[in-house]
Design a protein around this motif. Structure first.
Motif, PDB file in Angstrom:
ATOM      1  N   ALA A 548       1.732  10.752  37.126  1.00  0.00           N
ATOM      2  CA  ALA A 548       0.279  10.597  37.050  1.00  0.00           C
ATOM      3  C   ALA A 548      -0.128   9.893  35.758  1.00  0.00           C
ATOM      4  O   ALA A 548      -1.010   9.017  35.762  1.00  0.00           O
ATOM      5  CB  ALA A 548      -0.394  11.966  37.139  1.00  0.00           C
ATOM      6  N   ALA A 549       0.505  10.268  34.650  1.00  0.00           N
ATOM      7  CA  ALA A 549       0.163   9.657  33.361  1.00  0.00           C
ATOM      8  C   ALA A 549       0.503   8.170  33.342  1.00  0.00           C
ATOM      9  O   ALA A 549      -0.258   7.352  32.795  1.00  0.00           O
ATOM     10  CB  ALA A 549       0.896  10.382  32.232  1.00  0.00           C
ATOM     11  N   ALA A 569      -4.063   7.525  26.888  1.00  0.00           N
ATOM     12  CA  ALA A 569      -3.303   7.614  28.149  1.00  0.00           C
ATOM     13  C   ALA A 569      -1.834   7.310  27.908  1.00  0.00           C
ATOM     14  O   ALA A 569      -0.945   8.011  28.421  1.00  0.00           O
ATOM     15  CB  ALA A 569      -3.891   6.644  29.174  1.00  0.00           C
ATOM     16  N   PHE A 570      -1.540   6.276  27.141  1.00  0.00           N
ATOM     17  CA  PHE A 570      -0.141   5.953  26.834  1.00  0.00           C
ATOM     18  C   PHE A 570       0.484   7.032  25.953  1.00  0.00           C
ATOM     19  O   PHE A 570       1.671   7.356  26.106  1.00  0.00           O
ATOM     20  CB  PHE A 570      -0.050   4.589  26.159  1.00  0.00           C
ATOM     21  CG  PHE A 570      -0.053   3.428  27.118  1.00  0.00           C
ATOM     22  CD1 PHE A 570       0.994   3.252  28.010  1.00  0.00           C
ATOM     23  CD2 PHE A 570      -1.093   2.519  27.144  1.00  0.00           C
ATOM     24  CE1 PHE A 570       1.010   2.191  28.907  1.00  0.00           C
ATOM     25  CE2 PHE A 570      -1.086   1.451  28.031  1.00  0.00           C
ATOM     26  CZ  PHE A 570      -0.038   1.299  28.917  1.00  0.00           C
ATOM     27  N   ASP A 571      -0.289   7.602  25.047  1.00  0.00           N
ATOM     28  CA  ASP A 571       0.205   8.701  24.213  1.00  0.00           C
ATOM     29  C   ASP A 571       0.688   9.854  25.085  1.00  0.00           C
ATOM     30  O   ASP A 571       1.777  10.409  24.881  1.00  0.00           O
ATOM     31  CB  ASP A 571      -0.929   9.199  23.302  1.00  0.00           C
ATOM     32  CG  ASP A 571      -0.633   8.946  21.838  1.00  0.00           C
ATOM     33  OD1 ASP A 571       0.551   8.864  21.473  1.00  0.00           O
ATOM     34  OD2 ASP A 571      -1.590   8.815  21.048  1.00  0.00           O
ATOM     35  N   LEU A 600       7.962   2.729  29.120  1.00  0.00           N
ATOM     36  CA  LEU A 600       6.537   2.468  28.950  1.00  0.00           C
ATOM     37  C   LEU A 600       6.161   2.217  27.499  1.00  0.00           C
ATOM     38  O   LEU A 600       5.041   1.804  27.223  1.00  0.00           O
ATOM     39  CB  LEU A 600       5.729   3.646  29.492  1.00  0.00           C
ATOM     40  CG  LEU A 600       5.702   3.741  31.020  1.00  0.00           C
ATOM     41  CD1 LEU A 600       5.036   5.031  31.447  1.00  0.00           C
ATOM     42  CD2 LEU A 600       4.955   2.554  31.614  1.00  0.00           C
ATOM     43  N   ALA A 601       7.076   2.491  26.594  1.00  0.00           N
ATOM     44  CA  ALA A 601       6.753   2.286  25.181  1.00  0.00           C
ATOM     45  C   ALA A 601       6.386   0.831  24.923  1.00  0.00           C
ATOM     46  O   ALA A 601       5.483   0.535  24.121  1.00  0.00           O
ATOM     47  CB  ALA A 601       7.939   2.702  24.308  1.00  0.00           C
ATOM     48  N   ALA A 608      -1.644  -1.724  22.669  1.00  0.00           N
ATOM     49  CA  ALA A 608      -2.160  -1.465  21.322  1.00  0.00           C
ATOM     50  C   ALA A 608      -2.348  -2.777  20.555  1.00  0.00           C
ATOM     51  O   ALA A 608      -3.342  -2.954  19.839  1.00  0.00           O
ATOM     52  CB  ALA A 608      -1.215  -0.534  20.570  1.00  0.00           C
ATOM     53  N   CYS A 609      -1.408  -3.699  20.718  1.00  0.00           N
ATOM     54  CA  CYS A 609      -1.540  -4.995  20.038  1.00  0.00           C
ATOM     55  C   CYS A 609      -2.755  -5.764  20.570  1.00  0.00           C
ATOM     56  O   CYS A 609      -3.466  -6.428  19.795  1.00  0.00           O
ATOM     57  CB  CYS A 609      -0.274  -5.830  20.231  1.00  0.00           C
ATOM     58  SG  CYS A 609       1.129  -5.273  19.231  1.00  0.00           S
TER      59      CYS A 609
END
Length: 1114
Positions: A548-549, A569-571, A600-601, A608-609
């Motif tokens: 889900a994330a 969300a990525f966190d 996903l990192a 983020a960039c």
């Protein structure tokens, strides 16, 4: 005639639960023989004898539940067939039973004297001894009623005839009423009555029935002394009733109470007792039910252990074996749904298949067993997508439905399961008929289920099938029905239920399918909202929440890239990935899990960039990459600061960390052919790791509660990483994502990361370069070090045979293209942004250092050699800086932060050459290589030890590595990408694997020179886990490592090694006192490679000779 002594007549025996079994080996002989009754003469208050009706269990087994009193005079039993023919007879005496029974084994066994000598029959029964004064009854009516009630209940279980269970309860209630208070049979009759109430509840779902069952069972327990042989049985029945009510109500305290009661029954029962398997199985089912609600992995681990022990303790051929195997298989399937470990579903299918094979088709339990087998096959298909598996699943489930009576309470669930498998096959082949069958089956299930008994899972599965059909037909009414079903399912799901994330995930999927048709962003917003709700649930499977994330983060980033929720969300997603590959797994298990999870990192860092947050991009990459090495680093973190605050806590953390590290190296995996005792041992080992991991988490919580330690062993924030950077040059992190490519540079003089976009580079280019290079290396045979592997084009003829590359590709081939592409699109733009200029090779100016930290596909590319090597304007990174690699920024920053001096007593160099390891090609050059280095070391006064070939054992090598700060290994190496801890160095007397090295005390490790092949080659499926020997040696404690990206020639290896050590000794400062210092190893390798390079030309084969050498670490 001898008279019984006075003590013998103070008590009498009750014979309970009589079992009649054929024990002869003539399986085919008289298969139709059916023993239907026992005529018993001598029963008190039955002067004309009594007929006991037997229940047909199998063609070789019959049972009679209840009890009869055994008088001192004994009994005569005549066994009869359904046609009235005598099968045999037997005499039973109280003295015989008293002499034969033991304290731990309460079952009595005796052979029947049969009329047909080929037919062998054995009778067994449970024996209970009761006081003489309380056994006699004024009439036999209560006993007759109790026995008939038991018979009716068992018949109800076979036939589903509701009149039987209603009558059973009525006459058992009368039997209880006729039994006076204080009578020893009263607890037993109460417990039997409670069992009947439980059976009726399972059919009707009326909570008042299960409430009566529990109160009656509790009364039976209260009236039974703990010393009574029947006490554990009463506890088990009470716990089982509590479990069954919990499964309907979902009231969490009830399941914990049920577990406690059944655990007590198990603890009071000897392992040799015939009912211990049943108790263990019920205990396992209770743990399974709690796991299904809470998702606590400890519960499913305990469940599997209990079910395995139940099977192990059950004799082969026992009638309960299919049920026990059913429960064991269900437990493995349940764990598979959380773990996605293919071994678990394989075990589930194996257990369910055996259960079906052990059961005849007309047995009343066959539909239940087929249903379980079909479900397990369906679960496997969901992971492997094997069409034969889903076909077998549908076949088993179809048969289960066909064999289930129309009024059976489990029929709706079996229709649902059949529908799920049809839906899964539709997802594979897209056949409209499959999804039509799925919807039809699930609609039948809902129609057959009373409104008050509808389950959320039932409606959820129907909704999923409706959505799939909508995707195929476009009929909007299916989506409307699906939304209503999902809404009802959510309403039926209690707050905090384990299944809530899965349900919300499916609701989100519905809105996603709708959006794909409508392109209405409002639909996408609802989709994302439900994914977020699923991902942020405080309960539920971490695997479901991870899914889900991922969807929450990705869809938000695609459709609403400027949303402030993108980074949170990525966190969340990266946090779940870390949980998915937790410390409760072995290292091998963690890598297997990480292979199944998209990296996903890199996506997160790219997002983020794009939001101009390079600091957050850096944190994402540090948090989501090299997870396993990061975990190991945490386990080895110095605890000096914590020890100054709480010495006891620091010691406990150190102890658990060491035990976790040792447990993680286990490499034995279960398989279906392994003995059950072996599997149980592995489950015990797995459960121990889980307990250690939970203790570790609790200790971290305790440490983080101390002021100043709030971030203890948490991923370092960007600000913390920037505090400990090397002064000699930047760390350059290169992120390659499908949407963009970026560099994040960290410099000691900067307060924040420097963001350098790479607009001319792409993920496609990185993948192309990686593939081209891989093909080149494979075609050239550059995969192992050997005397033929050299591709050097020297002026003088080489001393060993050469394997030349294809002439057409020699001068302007693949490697030139890769290196020039990396130079133009990646490395040169980075150097320009960092204001690094070319240094004249004749100058005495010291080159700056640069640490490359590539991600994804970039991890396989030689950034350290990027450049243009053709034409008059050739230039490369070697003209600008000295290159090193690091798996993560943390690997460098933590080294700087914890840079301890090496103990002078162990400072030195250990050398070994292994030219003729068994099973590997000969590399005679290693002997000359090591001898030359040894001679130089002796001349320089360095503390050195050289051992060659069989002179060193694996244990001896490890011991010398502990006693010498630096090591030079000239040998073959074997890299195991699937299980990195099995990567190894091949010695004459065995293999030295990484797992063994990691368990050693290498606190003074400095330099490891790996003069072997492919010691820094990674694995494409785990590109961001640095699964190679170089990273492993860094994790073991070495501060710097020299390694190779591909095969090296024997001659060039000697040349590079000699030049490398010459540089180190010629540039050391002051008196070394016999020690050895690898601090300048990066410069030494740069120098050695340049020397080799200058001797060669710039042809493709020349590049292949020197480019593979790389430096890792500080």
């Amino acid at each position: 005639m001898a008279q019984p002594n006075s003590s013998a007549v103070q008590s009498r025996f009750l014979l309970k639960d009589i079992i009649l079994e054929r024990t002869d080996k003539f399986i085919e002989y008289r298969q139709s023989l059916n023993v239907t009754e026992i005529w018993v003469a001598g029963i008190p208050f039955s002067p004309n004898g009594k007929c006991l009706v037997l229940t047909h269990i199998s063609s070789r087994r019959w049972e009679r539940w209840g009890s009869i009193e055994l008088p001192h005079e004994g009994l005569v039993c005549i066994f009869k067939c359904e046609d009235g023919e005598n099968v045999g007879f037997m005499q039973l005496g109280s003295m015989e039973i008293r002499a034969s029974k033991t304290d731990s084994e309460k079952r009595f066994r005796k052979g029947v004297r049969t009329c047909d000598p080929k037919v062998h029959v054995t009778v067994s029964c449970e024996v209970a001894e009761v006081p003489l004064s309380s056994t006699s009854e004024p009439n036999n009516l209560a006993t007759q009623l109790a026995d008939r009630g038991i018979m009716l209940r068992h018949r109800f279980k076979r036939t589903g005839n509701f009149a039987d269970i209603a009558e059973a309860i009525a006459i058992q209630e009368r039997a209880v009423a006729l039994t006076p208070p204080g009578h020893p049979l009263l607890p037993e009759r109460l417990s039997d009555l409670g069992n009947s109430f439980t059976s009726r509840f399972q059919w009707t779902g009326d909570l008042s029935h299960i409430a009566r069952a529990i109160s009656t069972q509790q009364q039976a327990v209260n009236l039974t002394p703990e010393s009574d042989a029947g006490f554990p049985d009463r506890l088990n029945n009470l716990g089982l009733a509590m479990l069954i009510r919990y499964e309907r109500t979902g009231n969490l305290p009830e399941i914990s109470q049920a577990i406690a009661v059944i655990e007590r029954a198990v603890s009071l029962t000897p392992q040799s007792h015939p009912k211990i398997p049943q108790f263990l199985s019920n205990l396992g089912s209770a743990f399974s039910s709690r796991f299904d609600r809470t998702g606590d992995p400890a519960d499913i681990a305990k469940c599997i252990l209990a079910q395995q022990k139940a099977v192990e303790l059950t004799p082969e051929g026992h009638e309960t074996m299919p049920t026990l195997l059913l429960n064991l298989g269900n437990a493995f399937r349940l764990r598979f749904e959380q773990s996605a470990d293919i071994v678990d579903i394989t075990e589930a299918i194996s257990a369910h298949t055996e259960a079906v094979e052990l059961t005849r088709e007309d047995h009343h339990d066959t539909p239940r067993l087929l249903n379980a087998l079909g479900n397990s096959l369906g679960s496997r298909f969901g992971w492997t997508r094997e069409d034969t598996v889903i076909t077998a699943s549908i076949s088993a489930l179809h048969k289960s439905v066909e064999l289930t009576p129309a009024n059976h309470p489990d029929l709706p669930d079996r229709f649902i399961n059949l529908g799920v498998s049809y839906m899964r096959r539709f997802e594979l082949g897209g056949e409209l008929s499959d999804i039509e069958e799925a919807v039809s089956a699930q609609m039948k299930a809902v129609a057959l289920t009373p409104e008050n008994m509808l389950q959320a899972s039932m409606l959820n599965n129907l909704a999923i099938s409706l959505v799939r059909r909508f995707g195929r037909t476009g009929d909007i009414s299916d989506v409307v029905k699906a939304e209503k079903a999902h809404q009802k399912a959510v309403e039926l799901t209690p707050e905090g239920h384990e299944n809530l994330p899965s349900l919300l995930n499916n609701v989100a999927n519905t809105w996603r399918v709708r959006f794909e048709r409508s392109h209405n962003l409002g639909d996408m917003e609802k989709c994302i909202s439900n994914y977020k709700s699923a991902a942020t649930c405080t309960v539920g499977s971490s695997l479901i929440k991870l899914e889900a994330a991922q969807n929450w983060a990705r869809l938000l980033n695609i459709h609403f890239p400027k949303s402030p929720q993108v980074l949170p969300a990525f966190d969340t997603t990266l946090g779940y990935i870390a949980l998915h590959a937790g410390l409760e797994q072995t290292v091998q298990g963690r890598y297997i899990r990480l292979q199944s999870v998209p990296v996903l990192a890199l996506n997160a860092a790219a997002a983020a960039c794009s939001l101009d947050r390079p600091d957050k991009a850096l944190e994402f990459l540090e948090q989501g990459r090299c997870l396993v090495w990061g975990q190991l680093n945490n386990l080895r973190t110095p605890l000096d600061e914590l020890r100054s605050m709480d010495g006891n806590l620091a010691d406990r953390i150190a102890d658990i960390s060491k035990r976790l590290e040792n447990a993680a190296s286990s490499r034995v995996a279960t398989h279906t052919t392994m003995s059950l005792s072996g599997k149980i041992a592995l489950e015990d080992e797995s459960h121990s790791r889980l307990k250690l991991a939970q203790q570790w988490d609790e200790l971290l919580k305790t440490a983080r509660a101390i002021p100043g330690f709030e971030n203890f062993l948490k991923p370092s924030p960007s600000s913390a990483l920037l505090r400990h950077l090397p002064a000699s040059g930047p760390i350059v992190v290169i992120n390659v994502d499908e949407r963009r490519c970026d560099t994040i540079a960290l410099l000691a003089s900067f307060d924040e990361p420097l963001h350098i976009p790479l607009p001319n580079f792409s993920l496609d280019k990185a993948k192309k370069y990686r593939t081209d290079l891989k093909i080149l290396l494979c075609s050239g045979g550059l995969r192992t070090r050997n005397k033929d592997a050299s591709t050097v084009l020297t002026v003088d003829p080489p001393t060993r045979p050469i394997k030349p590359l294809n002439r057409a590709r020699r001068d302007a081939g693949v490697l030139h293209e890769v290196l020039s592409g990396l130079w133009n699109d990646v490395v040169k733009p980075i150097l320009d942004a960092l204001s690094l200029t070319r240094v004249d090779p004749t100058s005495t100016e010291v080159l700056p250092r640069i640490w490359w930290c590539p991600t994804g596909a970039m991890s396989f590319l030689p950034l350290h050699a990027a450049g243009i090597y053709t034409g008059s304007k050739s230039e490369s990174i070697l003209d600008y800086a000295v290159s090193s690699y690091t798996p993560t920024v943390t690997a460098i920053s933590s080294r700087i932060n914890n840079n301890r001096a090496i103990d002078k007593s162990v400072s030195g160099l250990f050398l070994t050459s292994q030219p003729n390891a068994p099973g590997a090609t000969s590399i005679p050059g290693t002997t000359q290589e090591v001898q030359s280095i040894h001679s130089m070391a002796r001349e320089e006064g360095t503390r050195v030890l050289k051992l060659e070939g069989s002179d060193v054992t694996v244990g001896g090598c490890l011991e010398h590595m502990e006693h010498f700060s630096s090591v030079h290994l000239a040998c073959h190496a074997s890299q195991d990408a699937a299980d990195p801890l099995q990567s190894r160095f091949l010695l004459h007397n065995g293999s030295l694997d990484l797992a063994t090295i990691l368990q050693s005390n290498l606190k003074n490790a400095d330099l490891a020179f790996l003069s072997a092949c492919q010691t820094s080659t990674g694995e494409e499926k785990l590109s961001d886990e640095a699964v190679h020997l170089a990273a492993g040696m860094l994790a073991a404690g070495y501060r710097r490592v020299v390694a190779t990206m591909w095969s090296i020639g024997d001659q060039s290896a000697q040349e590079v090694a000699n030049t490398f050590y010459e540089y180190l000794w010629s540039h050391r400062e002051g008196d070394s006192d016999g020690g050895f210092d690898g601090t300048l190893s990066a410069y030494a390798l740069h120098h050695a490679v340049q020397q080799l390079r200058r001797r060669l030309d710039n042809s493709e084969s020349a590049l292949l000779t020197w480019v593979p050498y790389v430096h890792f670490g500080y």
